[in-house]
Each structure stands twice: as C-alpha cells, then as structure tokens.
Design an enzyme around this catalytic site. Sequence first.
Site, PDB file in Angstrom:
ATOM      1  N   THR A  33       0.809  -1.218   0.000  1.00 28.41           N
ATOM      2  CA  THR A  33       0.000   0.000   0.000  1.00 28.41           C
ATOM      3  C   THR A  33       0.841   1.267   0.000  1.00 28.41           C
ATOM      4  OG1 THR A  33      -1.851  -1.082   1.068  1.00 28.41           O
ATOM      5  CG2 THR A  33      -1.712   1.275   1.383  1.00 28.41           C
ATOM      6  N   THR A  87       1.579  -4.724   4.059  1.00 30.93           N
ATOM      7  CA  THR A  87       1.411  -5.091   5.467  1.00 30.93           C
ATOM      8  C   THR A  87       0.689  -6.432   5.651  1.00 30.93           C
ATOM      9  OG1 THR A  87      -0.679  -3.894   5.600  1.00 30.93           O
ATOM     10  CG2 THR A  87       1.317  -2.686   6.206  1.00 30.93           C
ATOM     11  N   ASP A  88      -0.105  -6.826   4.634  1.00 30.32           N
ATOM     12  CA  ASP A  88      -0.950  -8.004   4.849  1.00 30.32           C
ATOM     13  C   ASP A  88      -0.154  -9.257   5.214  1.00 30.32           C
ATOM     14  OD1 ASP A  88      -3.192  -6.535   4.428  1.00 30.32           O
ATOM     15  OD2 ASP A  88      -3.568  -7.223   2.384  1.00 30.32           O
TER      16      ASP A  88
HETATM   17  N1  ASP Z   1      -2.829  -5.408   0.470  1.00 28.42           N
HETATM   18  C1  ASP Z   1      -1.710  -4.570   0.854  1.00 28.42           C
HETATM   19  C2  ASP Z   1      -0.458  -5.424   0.820  1.00 28.42           C
HETATM   20  O1  ASP Z   1      -0.279  -6.178   1.698  1.00 28.42           O
HETATM   21  C3  ASP Z   1      -1.938  -4.009   2.192  1.00 28.42           C
HETATM   22  C4  ASP Z   1      -0.840  -3.114   2.711  1.00 28.42           C
HETATM   23  O2  ASP Z   1       0.233  -3.025   2.192  1.00 28.42           O
HETATM   24  O3  ASP Z   1      -1.099  -2.475   3.743  1.00 28.42           O
HETATM   25  O4  ASP Z   1       0.292  -5.331  -0.104  1.00 28.42           O
END
Ligand code: ASP
Length: 565
Positions: A19, A116-117
């Site tokens: 993200t 983050t996922d």
């Molecule tokens: N869907 C995103 C990822 O993990 C979420 C994020 O980065 O916060 O790439």
Amino acid sequence: MARAAGPERRLLAIYTGGTIGMRSQSGVLVPGKGLAAVLRALPMFHDEEHARARGLPEDTLVLPPASPEQRVIYTVLECQPLFDSSDMTITEWVQIAQTIESHYEQYDGFVVIHGTDTMAFAASVLAFVLENLQKTVVLTGAQVPIHKLWNDGRENLLGALLMAGQYVIPEVCLFFQNQLFRGTRVTKVDTRGFSAFCSPNLPPLAIVGTDVMINRELVRKASGKDRLVVHSSMERDVGLLRLYPGIPASLVRAFLQPPLKGVVMETFGSGNGPTKPDLLQELQTASQRGLLILNCSHCLQGAVTLDYATGMVAAGTGVISGFDMTSEAALAKLSYVLGQPGLSLDQRKELLARDLRGEMSLPMTDEGPPSLRRSSQGLGVAQLLRLSQETDAVRDALAPRLACAAAHAGDLEALRALADLGSDLSLQDFNGQTPLHVAARRGHAGAVTMLLQRGADPGARDEDGFSPLLLAVRGRHLGVIGLLRAAGACLSPQELEDAGTELCRLASRADGEGLRAWWQAGADLRQPGYDGRSALLVAEAAGNLEVVALLQSLQGGAPEVLPGV
Ligand code: ASP
C-alpha cells in the site's frame, strides 16, 4: 547492539510493493512504480543539495542530517514486478534474502518496503532464511499510500531508515508506528488502524518518542565471526490448520495428507484441542508417518502449556509444543527446519523445540538441575550476554564463567544458548578450567558429548595441569571417560606415572570402581606406587580378594575405546 559509527551509513531499500506506494486504478489500489521519485520530492526523505554536492547517482537518496556527524544514504531498489503482499510467497522472500546477500558487503543495513498483509510472514521467513546476520534488516510498509496527505507511510519509512541507518541491530525487525519489533514475534492485528502490528509475547526492541529507547537486553547479539548464511531451501509443503469446536476427524485427515510435511496446528487456549479418539488417531497416524505437527495457540498472548488433560502436546499424538510462537513464525520455522538437508526426524524435532531466531521464550524448568535461565538472580544466560555494546568487556569476561556454570549444572539448554550467542565454549575461566573440565568432573555425559561435538579440546589442561580425563577418572565417571577416550583424550606421561601411587591407595581401600576408572582411562594397572609395590601386591597384602580378582581380570585385557564422538 550499537549506535552505528561513521560519517556515512549506506542502506539498501528494497521496494517490493504494498500500500505504501499504491495508486488507485479503476477504484482499487494497485502497486505503484517509481517510489524513489516520490521520495526524492519529499525533503524529509532527500537532501538534494547534499546529494548534488556528493555527486550521488539518480537512484540514491540522502536523508537530511539526523545528527551533525552522520548521514544516512540509501539506494532504492524497485522489484519487478511489484506485489500486493497477498501474492507473495516463500519464493519471493527467498529472493529478497538473496538480494540482501548479494549486496551485503556494499551496505551497512537493509530496509524492506513491503505490503502489510503478509509482512509478519515475510519477517519470519526472512529471519530464518538469513542466518548469522551482522547488520540490521527492517521491514516496513503502510496502511495508507505515502502520497496521500494523511498517511502513515512517511513516518514508518523514515523510522525504518533511521533505525537501520543509525543502529546495528543484527536481526530481522519490523518497524511500524514508532515501534521496532523482532520480526519473528509480530502479527498483523488491525486492518485499518495505523498501529497495525503487535508483538504479543515480546516487548518492542525499540520505541521512538522524544528519545529513541532501545531495549538493549532483548536485542540479539551478532556472533561476530560467522558469515551470513542464506538458507534458500525452504520447504514449501507446510500448512496451517486452525482447530475449531467440532472439527471433523475426516477433515483433519484430508488436510494432513502428503505432500504436506509439516503443519502448524492452531489450538485453543494454552494448546488444547478436542479429545475425540478419532481426531487424536488422525494426528497420531500423521505424526507416525513423519509429519511434523507444531502446536500454537489461537490466543495472541501466552504460551502452549501442559496444564490441561485436553493439551494436545501431552495427548500422545506426537504434537510438538510451539510455546509462545506466533503462527507466522511457527510456519516459517517448520519450512526452515524441513528445508535443512540430511537431518533425521528426531533432529528436526529437536531443532523445532529450540529457540533459533528469538522466535519463542522457552519455559523455565521446575525440575532437574537448576537451569541458568532461572539462576543468576533471575537474569537468563541469553539476556546476560545480550548486554549492550558498552558492556562487551563485561560480557566477554562473564561468558567463560557462565559456560562453566552451565557445564557444572549439565544444563544443555544454557550451553546451547551460549553457543548460539557466539560464546567460545572452549575458553578457560579464571581457574584455567574449560567447560569440558567441569562437565567431566561432574560426570555430565550429555554436556561432555555436546562440548566435544562443538570442538572442545579433550587435551586442555587447567591451572593445575589436570585434563578433563583425569577429573572424570577421579569422579569415577566411566561413561564420560569412555566419551573422552573416544575423542582422543589420553592421560599424560606424568599422570600415568602418578597413577601408580593412586592405584595402590585404591587397592588398599578395596575401591574397585576407582581402579576400573583408571583402567578405562588407559592407565597401566601394573604401574608401581612410590614404594615400588603394584596395586595387586597391595590388594593381596591387605587380603582384598575381590580387588585381587578384579585387577587380575582387568590386567588381562585393554579397555574398549568407543567410536569417536
Ligand atoms: N494489500 C496490501 C499489501 O499487503 C496491504 C498493505 O500493504 O497495507 O500489499
């Protein structure tokens, strides 16, 4: 852990997606290229004037000075393709590790910009893939893209760059919302909040506020001499099975089928599960087939214990306790352990039960020899030796004493912890004793075996000139004598000569065990004592018929030396 020295600290920032750099496309967020260009335009991430004066290349940015005497210069390496981290797998994480490896000498530290996922999985995998890290590796990302006005990306990325640039924390870490966590301890707990990660069973390694507070005793210590090893052969056939009330045995059976080689089983509370015989049978069958089953709790906080009858570890199913590991760390550890070539099933289980990358806190033992984890006024060995850099001299002075104390207690876990922290287990304490002397004197065969396997010198002499073998003989520890002999230990010519008088003394006291110990160590039982008499003559004169018979039988044959340790 140290505050990094030098006027310039060079970092490699590996941008994998997530993200933090995403752009909106047809109403949904997709990974966005050109993060370096975004950062170049933000003064908090780039001091253009300094970069020009230094003649830095296009892909290399420089932070404004955080301290007057030091600059953090970083190069952004943008991966192709960029990922939403939900699409990342062990393959991509191993590639990141390999990128770190190939740039390891060029840079002082590394930042991995990641979605983050799955960042907690990534941090755990990287921690196991990268062994003997001497440099800081920090993962970070954001819940909101960095180009949005109100976002968490700027703070997180700047924090990660400053932590990796200004400190030597030789671990894989994760920086989020002003906290630096150990990578093997984190889990994502919030889908939208900026405090997206927590480390439920270990406090943060550092907290950033008005000051940066480093939790020095938690930071792992680099071993100092060992080279970085990248374990690329991670096993992919591992899985995660979350138990729920009423889960059918048939479903568990289907899940545990080959090619699955290891599974993290998430259980209730402190490691409990249904006690239905058919379910336990499935687990037992799979375990007997060689499947590794690691038990972790559904709960965020606390550890798997043996408190309940429903405890899966105690149910005879071959399930291994994951203590307080996160499921992410447990899965990565399984993958690492199964990926190690040439290990037996028992060796793999033994590795799983050990703390390899700070991923779990092993319980204090209540039985057996007092573990060093509980002694030393509550300071664990590991904690004691992870003291800050300023106290390196104290640590180095303590290590031989602690190793001797661990050998005295036969505390294999403490010895292992010391070795894992880079302590040399052959060093002498202030009496000139090595841990092998101490373990041999106490008759701890397990500790002796381990020390010999780790290269302890069986011929070492203490301050009085005594060898471990002589101490084992005096303690009549026949098993230990056998181990030392198998490792090549011999009594010295002086010890052999002095043996005559000692043998006569033992013969006069009818001490058959003592005589046998000398014989086992290679002494010549005919060696005369100070008055020229042999032990046999002394035993005959004293009427010790049993000893006479023993000496006659032992003198007839040489002791068997076991194959080497
Ligand atoms: N869907 C995103 C990822 O993990 C979420 C994020 O980065 O916060 O790439």
